[in-house]
Enzyme design. Structure first.
Site, short mmCIF file in Angstrom:
data_model
loop_
_atom_site.label_atom_id
_atom_site.label_comp_id
_atom_site.label_asym_id
_atom_site.label_seq_id
_atom_site.Cartn_x
_atom_site.Cartn_y
_atom_site.Cartn_z
N ASP A 97 8.55 -4.98 65.71
CA ASP A 97 8.27 -3.56 65.60
C ASP A 97 9.50 -2.77 65.13
OD1 ASP A 97 5.62 -3.78 66.35
OD2 ASP A 97 6.05 -3.50 68.48
N GLY A 98 10.67 -3.16 65.61
CA GLY A 98 11.89 -2.47 65.19
C GLY A 98 12.12 -2.59 63.70
N LEU A 142 4.84 5.84 76.74
CA LEU A 142 4.07 5.18 77.80
C LEU A 142 4.97 4.74 78.94
CD1 LEU A 142 1.34 4.15 78.80
CD2 LEU A 142 1.74 2.04 77.50
N TYR A 196 7.97 4.26 73.99
CA TYR A 196 8.78 4.92 75.00
C TYR A 196 7.96 5.93 75.80
CZ TYR A 196 13.08 7.12 76.87
OH TYR A 196 14.07 7.61 77.68
#
Length: 259
Positions: A45-46, A163, A161
């Site tokens: 994802d990053g 959530l 972040y």
């Protein structure tokens, strides 16, 4: 169904992504990202966020991105498979992602304008609680919020972040922004807000010299912030491609049922 004849391949520098890129080297006549109809991104994802931000920085119409997970969570990615890429691309389901734009004024008066695909967050820099004045559409709604921080999240970023900070999950296409406090101390019972995505949010740092605050737009940070203005940037919409059986909207929906 779309074939995307001109394809670019980008990969994270991690060993698994580099091995996968080598395996795909002969799968197509890869072109440069600037000449592509679609980008294949290998990583986590990053790395997907890095790829999307690179497209925003080019300031030209962004092409769709089909990611394959060679990282950890891979929420924004599809399953890694070496074979069948042509068929997967022809069947892929597109999702539009609208980034936030954060205009950040530093304590030194310098202005920084940064995009954020997941969230924009304000975080205290020291042991002392941050104090923030929050304005929504030119109306002060919280004159003095004492907290560790505050974030504004897009639907695509609401499971990240946001959530973890106990913010709400926003379905894709909901046209909403989550405004979520991080360890709010005062007002003690304020748990955040869900706002229409046309909302303009302004946050002023109170007592900035004594209680310094940093601003983070996805992976980019500005320290010693005086004020930040946040709004959706519809002029810079992005497109992610997903296998029909792993569509992003379904994944976001199912996150609400994970204990």
């Amino acid at each position: 169904m779309t074939d995307y004849p001109r394809r670019a391949l980008v990969a994270s520098p991690t060993p698994p992504a580099q091995v996968a890129a080598a395996e795909l080297a002969d799968a197509a006549d890869w072109v440069d990202v600037d000449d592509a109809d679609v980008v294949i991104a290998l990583g986590g994802d990053g790395f997907m966020l890095q790829t999307l931000h690179a497209m925003l920085e080019r300031r030209r119409p962004a092409v769709p991105v089909f990611g394959m997970n060679l990282g950890t969570v891979g929420f924004l990615m599809n399953e890694w498979r070496r074979h069948g890429l042509d068929d997967r691309l022809s069947r892929a389901k597109p999702f539009k992602v609208t980034p936030l734009s954060a205009t950040i004024e530093g304590a030194d008066g310098r202005i920084h304008t940064l995009p954020a695909i997941n969230e924009v967050s304000l975080l205290r820099e020291t042991r002392q609680t941050a104090r923030l004045e929050v304005t929504v559409n030119d109306r002060i709604v919280l004159p003095d919020l004492a907290c560790d921080g505050l974030l504004a999240a897009t639907p695509a970023g609401s499971t990240a972040y946001n959530l973890s900070a106990h913010g709400p999950i926003l379905p894709l296409g909901s046209a909403l922004i989550a405004l979520t406090p991080i360890s709010a101390f005062r007002p003690r019972r304020w748990r955040g807000a869900i706002l229409p995505d046309k909302t303009r949010i302004a946050i002023r740092v109170l007592d900035a010299d004594k209680r310094p605050v940093s601003a983070v737009a996805d992976q980019r940070e500005v320290r010693n912030v005086a004020r930040i203005d946040v709004a959706m940037d519809r002029a810079r919409e992005l497109t992610l491609l997903f296998d029909p059986e792993h569509a992003l909207d379904d994944r976001i929906t199912m996150e609400q049922f994970i204990a």
